[in-house]
Design an enzyme around this catalytic site. Structure first.
Site, short mmCIF file in Angstrom:
data_model
loop_
_atom_site.label_atom_id
_atom_site.label_comp_id
_atom_site.label_asym_id
_atom_site.label_seq_id
_atom_site.Cartn_x
_atom_site.Cartn_y
_atom_site.Cartn_z
N GLU A 1 77.25 -66.55 37.71
CA GLU A 1 78.04 -66.65 36.85
C GLU A 1 79.54 -66.61 37.09
OE1 GLU A 1 78.97 -68.21 34.16
OE2 GLU A 1 77.36 -68.43 32.63
N ARG B 1 76.45 -58.19 24.16
CA ARG B 1 77.08 -57.85 25.63
C ARG B 1 78.14 -58.91 25.67
NH1 ARG B 1 75.86 -62.07 28.98
NH2 ARG B 1 73.96 -63.31 28.73
N ASN C 1 80.27 -61.89 27.76
CA ASN C 1 79.74 -63.35 28.46
C ASN C 1 81.08 -63.81 29.13
OD1 ASN C 1 77.31 -64.59 29.04
ND2 ASN C 1 78.40 -66.49 27.94
N ASN D 1 81.18 -69.30 25.82
CA ASN D 1 81.11 -69.69 27.30
C ASN D 1 82.40 -70.04 27.71
OD1 ASN D 1 79.16 -69.23 29.04
ND2 ASN D 1 77.73 -70.13 27.73
N ASP E 1 77.78 -75.04 29.58
CA ASP E 1 78.34 -73.60 30.02
C ASP E 1 79.57 -73.33 30.41
OD1 ASP E 1 77.69 -70.74 30.97
OD2 ASP E 1 75.56 -71.37 31.16
#
Length: 301
Positions: free
Chosen positions: A20, A100, A102, A148, A212
């Protein structure tokens, strides 16, 4: 619509579980990227091929360069700083069980816009927050599922944002705070202004995957990676789809321009959840000469 630079190359062959967050660091001429679920921060120098790897103590959602050197990390329990001497310290710590970090991005004013999500991807369990260099944090969006891609137009007047399950790339106006005292659509401070007027720029159709990570180029166009869509798309500022880069890897996670001239598009991928991953799943890919990127600000902290 046309294909654009579909002759991708493998920059780093890697089996990242959830690759990522690519980001170009102009101070070191290297690309930063992460493996979220393996708690790893990678760097890659395209001129020499040199790579480094650093493990974090918890899952990492994003990494970005800092103005004074070192890195800022969006971690499971908050935002931390890594100094040039490799010393770690928390800047803003706010652990939430089951949640969590991102994706994250640095705004034109140098603040970090940090996203979160729940591990079980429960609807509305995530947030988008603005964290300043002194550690002050403000929640801008509090009903997010999978926070995202986040990016700004070259003139800083528009902000683009993805909450993945919506299938949308949304766009906000970034306005001077003096203009929005009575604007009920206001959604939080953005440096000297606010983000208002949320609306769809584009909707990803059924069967084409989910939006994304994203980046914005010098023409103001939005490039978005498609999870389970095996592609990166470019949308014009009016929302028209005009370019597609087709890839053999289904889980494409994010993209960013890099290289000395910011003309190469780097693309991260994932292999998590795939029964028979493609050999390149988890690798860092690059499309040389894909377009013209915009220099990104470093975190002011």
């Amino acid at each position: 619509m046309r294909a654009a630079g579909t002759a991708f190359e493998v920059a780093v062959h890697e089996e990242a579980v959830l690759g990522e967050g690519p980001a170009w660091d102009p101070a070191t001429d290297r690309l930063l990227w992460i493996d979220v679920l393996n708690s790893r921060v990678h760097t890659y120098d395209p001129a020499t091929g040199r790579r480094t790897l650093r493990r974090t103590d918890q899952h990492v959602g994003a990494v970005r360069p800092r103005a004074g050197g070192g890195l800022v990390l969006n971690l499971r329990d908050g935002v931390g700083l890594l100094d040039p001497d490799d010393t770690f310290r928390w800047l803003h710590r706010e652990p939430v069980p089951g949640r969590r970090a991102n994706d994250a991005a640095v705004a034109p004013d140098g603040s970090l816009w940090a996203g979160t999500m729940r591990y079980d991807e429960a609807a509305g369990g995530g947030t988008l927050s603005r964290v300043t260099g002194d550690g002050t944090a403000e929640v801008l969006l509090d009903d997010v599922t999978v926070s995202n891609g986040t990016g700004w137009s070259p003139d800083g007047r528009l902000m683009y944002y993805v909450d993945t399950p919506t299938r949308r790339i949304d766009v906000f106006d970034v306005r001077d705070v003096r203009d929005v005292h009575d604007d009920a659509r206001g959604a939080g401070a953005a440096g000297g202004g606010r983000i208002t007027g949320r609306r769809p720029l584009a909707v990803i159709e059924d069967g084409a995957g989910f939006p994304d990570g994203l980046c914005v180029d010098a023409d103001g166009c939005v490039w978005v990676a498609l999870w389970d869509g095996a592609a990166v798309r470019r949308y014009t500022p009016s929302g028209e789809l005009d370019r597609v880069i087709t890839l053999p890897v289904p889980r494409v996670t994010a993209c960013a321009f890099g290289g000395p001239d910011l003309t190469d598009l780097y693309i991260t991928t994932a292999r998590v959840g795939l029964r028979a991953p493609h050999p390149l799943a988890g690798s860092l890919l690059v499309v040389p000469g894909a377009g013209r990127g915009v220099a990104q600000p470093a975190f002011a902290g």
